[in-house]
Design an enzyme around this catalytic site. Sequence first.
Site, PDB file in Angstrom:
ATOM      1  N   GLU A  98       0.837  -1.216   0.000  1.00 12.84           N
ATOM      2  CA  GLU A  98       0.000   0.000   0.000  1.00 12.84           C
ATOM      3  C   GLU A  98       0.866   1.259   0.000  1.00 12.84           C
ATOM      4  OE1 GLU A  98      -2.616   1.778   0.090  1.00 12.84           O
ATOM      5  OE2 GLU A  98      -4.404   0.535   0.357  1.00 12.84           O
ATOM      6  N   ASN A 101      -6.577   5.542   7.250  1.00 10.74           N
ATOM      7  CA  ASN A 101      -6.289   4.704   6.097  1.00 10.74           C
ATOM      8  C   ASN A 101      -5.481   5.411   5.013  1.00 10.74           C
ATOM      9  OD1 ASN A 101      -7.022   3.516   3.318  1.00 10.74           O
ATOM     10  ND2 ASN A 101      -7.771   1.931   4.694  1.00 10.74           N
ATOM     11  N   ASP A 131     -10.134   2.025  -3.972  1.00  7.31           N
ATOM     12  CA  ASP A 131      -9.176   2.066  -2.867  1.00  7.31           C
ATOM     13  C   ASP A 131      -8.313   3.300  -3.087  1.00  7.31           C
ATOM     14  OD1 ASP A 131      -7.311   1.598  -0.856  1.00  7.31           O
ATOM     15  OD2 ASP A 131      -7.235  -0.556  -1.177  1.00  7.31           O
TER      16      ASP A 131
END
Length: 313
Positions: A35, A121, A232
């Site tokens: 990520e 996040n 995302d």
Amino acid sequence: MPVERIDPRVDAIVADGADWEELGRGFGGPTGPAEGPVWIAEGGYLLFSDIHNSRRMRWSPADGITIDKEDTQNGNGQTRDREGRLVVCHHFSRCVDREEADGSVSVIADKYRGMKLNRPNDVVVKSDGAVYFTDPPPKVPFTPPEHPPEIDCAGVYRVSPDGARLNMVVRDLINPNGLCFSPDEKILYVNDSNQHRKLIMAYSVEADGMLDLGSARLFCDMRADTRVGGPDGMKVDVAGNVYCTGPGGIWILSPAGEHLGTILMEGRTSNMNWGDADWRTLYFTGSRTLNRIRLEIPGVPVPRGALPTSLSS
């Protein structure tokens, strides 16, 4: 894999015959993913998060992939502020923090009205220094089971440029995830990765940095596509095109929200960011991989604009 070309306008973005290249694999646990890629222009390297191994990785043309930092408290999304300092969202410590040049770390946000955040996040920094981040619901194994939620909703937050105020600017999304500004910073895009929603919302940004919630509009709805993947990570290029992970790979959307094409990838794609000296390489992470593809239009650099000599915090 080929690029899915839905609209001929995508040809000006992805050259005919362009394909992506895998730079490394094997990150994360059984659930992945890699990520939070972010390009460090002055060093010519990329940093990205290996969430479930709680470490930050580095890729450079000379050395390939190496470990940059251990014990990141399951660091996820990351970006840079106006001074080039790294701003990171952490799942386990449930905070957003900033790393100084000397390696010291200061917390930007960890509580809202005295309640611990859920699971920060993804994060972006506006050119005025304000920090915006998403805070989806807690979720094992991303957060420890002994950390029950304290806030009754999943929010999008803004930290004022001086660091003194934390405001929840969106509270009606189920699983807010990726976010990015339009090139002129007049629109904030936020996606909802809940499996029953799979959408991107667009909000007008007011002069004081808050969002005009009355302006909220559906920018893209991905629910009709049943391929693997969903919204995302999300970024924009200098022409205002929006790039968002989605079913089948990375969706390329016009400034009006039209689906122009998809950079196809097997499995889930998690996040992306621009890099290289001309900002025309899109580095992106998959469930277990780091990849890149050359594009025809440069992305919006990180950090935005010139780097000032100081930033009040």
